[in-house]
Design an enzyme around this catalytic site. Structure first.
Site, short mmCIF file in Angstrom:
data_model
loop_
_atom_site.label_atom_id
_atom_site.label_comp_id
_atom_site.label_asym_id
_atom_site.label_seq_id
_atom_site.Cartn_x
_atom_site.Cartn_y
_atom_site.Cartn_z
N LYS A 45 0.81 -1.21 0.00
CA LYS A 45 0.00 0.00 0.00
C LYS A 45 0.85 1.28 0.00
O LYS A 45 0.37 2.36 -0.29
CB LYS A 45 -0.87 0.00 1.27
CG LYS A 45 -1.83 -1.16 1.37
CD LYS A 45 -2.57 -1.14 2.71
CE LYS A 45 -1.92 -2.14 3.60
NZ LYS A 45 -2.65 -2.43 4.85
N GLY A 46 2.12 1.11 0.36
CA GLY A 46 2.98 2.28 0.61
C GLY A 46 3.15 3.24 -0.54
O GLY A 46 3.37 4.43 -0.33
N ASP A 103 7.39 3.07 -2.32
CA ASP A 103 7.63 4.23 -1.46
C ASP A 103 9.11 4.35 -1.10
O ASP A 103 9.70 5.41 -1.20
CB ASP A 103 6.75 4.15 -0.19
CG ASP A 103 6.81 2.80 0.53
OD1 ASP A 103 7.55 1.90 0.08
OD2 ASP A 103 6.09 2.63 1.53
N ASP A 106 14.78 -0.33 0.62
CA ASP A 106 15.56 -0.48 1.84
C ASP A 106 16.59 -1.59 1.59
O ASP A 106 17.63 -1.35 0.97
CB ASP A 106 14.55 -0.83 2.95
CG ASP A 106 15.12 -0.79 4.35
OD1 ASP A 106 16.04 -0.03 4.59
OD2 ASP A 106 14.61 -1.55 5.20
N LYS A 135 17.32 4.05 0.39
CA LYS A 135 18.23 3.90 1.53
C LYS A 135 19.37 2.97 1.11
O LYS A 135 19.38 1.80 1.50
CB LYS A 135 17.50 3.27 2.72
CG LYS A 135 16.38 4.07 3.32
CD LYS A 135 16.00 3.38 4.64
CE LYS A 135 14.64 3.70 5.09
NZ LYS A 135 14.26 2.92 6.30
N PHE A 156 14.47 5.61 9.98
CA PHE A 156 13.13 5.06 9.77
C PHE A 156 12.17 6.20 9.45
O PHE A 156 11.99 7.12 10.23
CB PHE A 156 12.64 4.27 10.99
CG PHE A 156 11.34 3.58 10.70
CD1 PHE A 156 11.32 2.41 9.96
CD2 PHE A 156 10.12 4.13 11.11
CE1 PHE A 156 10.12 1.78 9.64
CE2 PHE A 156 8.92 3.52 10.79
CZ PHE A 156 8.92 2.34 10.05
N ASP A 163 4.49 3.89 6.47
CA ASP A 163 3.68 3.71 7.67
C ASP A 163 4.49 3.36 8.91
O ASP A 163 5.61 2.87 8.84
CB ASP A 163 2.64 2.61 7.44
CG ASP A 163 3.27 1.22 7.47
OD1 ASP A 163 4.21 0.98 6.68
OD2 ASP A 163 2.83 0.39 8.29
N ARG A 169 0.27 6.95 6.88
CA ARG A 169 0.43 6.95 5.42
C ARG A 169 -0.21 8.21 4.82
O ARG A 169 0.15 8.65 3.74
CB ARG A 169 -0.27 5.74 4.80
CG ARG A 169 0.32 4.39 5.17
CD ARG A 169 -0.28 3.33 4.27
NE ARG A 169 -0.12 1.98 4.78
CZ ARG A 169 0.94 1.21 4.58
NH1 ARG A 169 1.96 1.67 3.90
NH2 ARG A 169 0.99 -0.02 5.06
P1 IMP Z 1 12.95 -3.75 1.25
O1 IMP Z 1 12.35 -4.99 0.70
O2 IMP Z 1 13.82 -4.01 2.44
O3 IMP Z 1 13.64 -2.88 0.23
O4 IMP Z 1 11.79 -2.93 1.91
C1 IMP Z 1 10.90 -2.24 1.26
C2 IMP Z 1 9.64 -2.12 2.08
O5 IMP Z 1 9.88 -2.03 3.51
C3 IMP Z 1 8.98 -0.83 1.70
O6 IMP Z 1 8.09 -1.03 0.64
C4 IMP Z 1 8.31 -0.41 2.97
O7 IMP Z 1 7.01 -0.97 3.03
C5 IMP Z 1 9.12 -1.00 4.09
N1 IMP Z 1 10.04 0.02 4.67
C6 IMP Z 1 11.38 0.04 4.56
N2 IMP Z 1 11.90 1.10 5.20
C7 IMP Z 1 10.84 1.78 5.71
C8 IMP Z 1 10.73 3.00 6.48
O8 IMP Z 1 11.70 3.68 6.79
N3 IMP Z 1 9.47 3.36 6.84
C9 IMP Z 1 8.36 2.64 6.49
N4 IMP Z 1 8.43 1.52 5.77
C10 IMP Z 1 9.65 1.08 5.38
MG MG Z 2 6.06 -0.74 0.86
#
Ligand code: IMP
Ligand code: MG
Length: 203
Positions: A45-46, A103, A106, A135, A156, A163, A169
């Site tokens: 949803k982000g 969104d 990470d 990030k 964060f 969220d 959000r």
């Molecule tokens: P990844 O798979 O580790 O790249 O994470 C991506 C998902 O983790 C994003 O789509 C977000 O839903 C969540 N996420 C990662 N960092 C944050 C943050 O700082 N705030 C909120 N959600 C995050």
């Molecule tokens: Mg997300």
């Protein structure tokens, strides 16, 4: 800016900056994908607020679809172990140029896994990621070519789709979660990890 939401330690990108960044990202799409009719795949949803702002500024023909995907544990951690495509795209992506919208990137596992599925199962021609915030310090896996509107360190974030336990959000700007709330989450995550270790030892 009006009064800042009390969950925020500080605001990093206000609404005006976000709109300007989306306009620039839309231009990048217009140039790179002119005449290619790319398929935008927004990760729910982000990425809803980011997607909604971005598409307003795109002038080349694009199609839009959604993936419901779960990788995130609700607090401050995202995990590659609990990844799941809940609802896949409905549009036929075979032979299409796909732009995956999220969104935040990470660890990179979300993009890595969805890209794999779109290329190998849905037979897309190409998949490029685009995010509101990147990030790069947290990256664990290669995600190939991507475009990010903003780059930050290891903080964060909340607001504009991002969220904190499914809340915030709806806030029209992006910022850092209040330090005391972040510390609470760190403690909680530590306690959970220790409990798991104890259970495993008993087995
Ligand atoms: P990844 O798979 O580790 O790249 O994470 C991506 C998902 O983790 C994003 O789509 C977000 O839903 C969540 N996420 C990662 N960092 C944050 C943050 O700082 N705030 C909120 N959600 C995050
Ligand atoms: Mg997300």
């Amino acid at each position: 800016m009006a009064k800042i939401d009390p969950h925020f330690e500080k605001v990093l990108f206000d609404h005006k900056q976000i709109v300007a960044a989306c306009r620039k990202a839309a231009k990048w799409i217009d140039t790179k994908y002119k005449g290619k009719r790319p398929l935008l795949v927004s990760i729910l949803k982000g990425s809803i607020p980011f997607t909604a702002e971005l598409i307003k500024h795109i002038t080349t023909d694009v199609e839009l679809d959604f993936i419901v995907y779960s990788s995130y544990l609700g607090g401050i951690a995202s995990s590659n172990k609990k990844i799941k495509i809940i609802t896949h795209i409905k549009v036929d992506a075979k032979g299409r140029d796909v732009i995956l919208l999220d969104d935040v990137i990470d660890t990179g596992w979300t993009i890595h896994n969805l890209k794999k599925s779109l290329l190998e199962i849905k037979k897309a021609k190409s998949v490029c990621a685009m995010c509101l915030v990147d990030k790069p310090q947290k990256r664990e896996v290669d995600i190939g070519e991507y475009y990010s509107c903003f780059t930050i360190g290891n903080e964060f974030l909340i607001g504009f789709g991002l969220d904190y336990h499914e809340l915030l959000r709806n806030i029209p700007y992006v910022g850092v979660l209040k330090n005391e709330l972040f510390q609470k989450e760190v403690e909680l995550a530590k306690a959970k990890a220790e409990k798991k270790i104890k259970i495993n030892k008993k087995k």
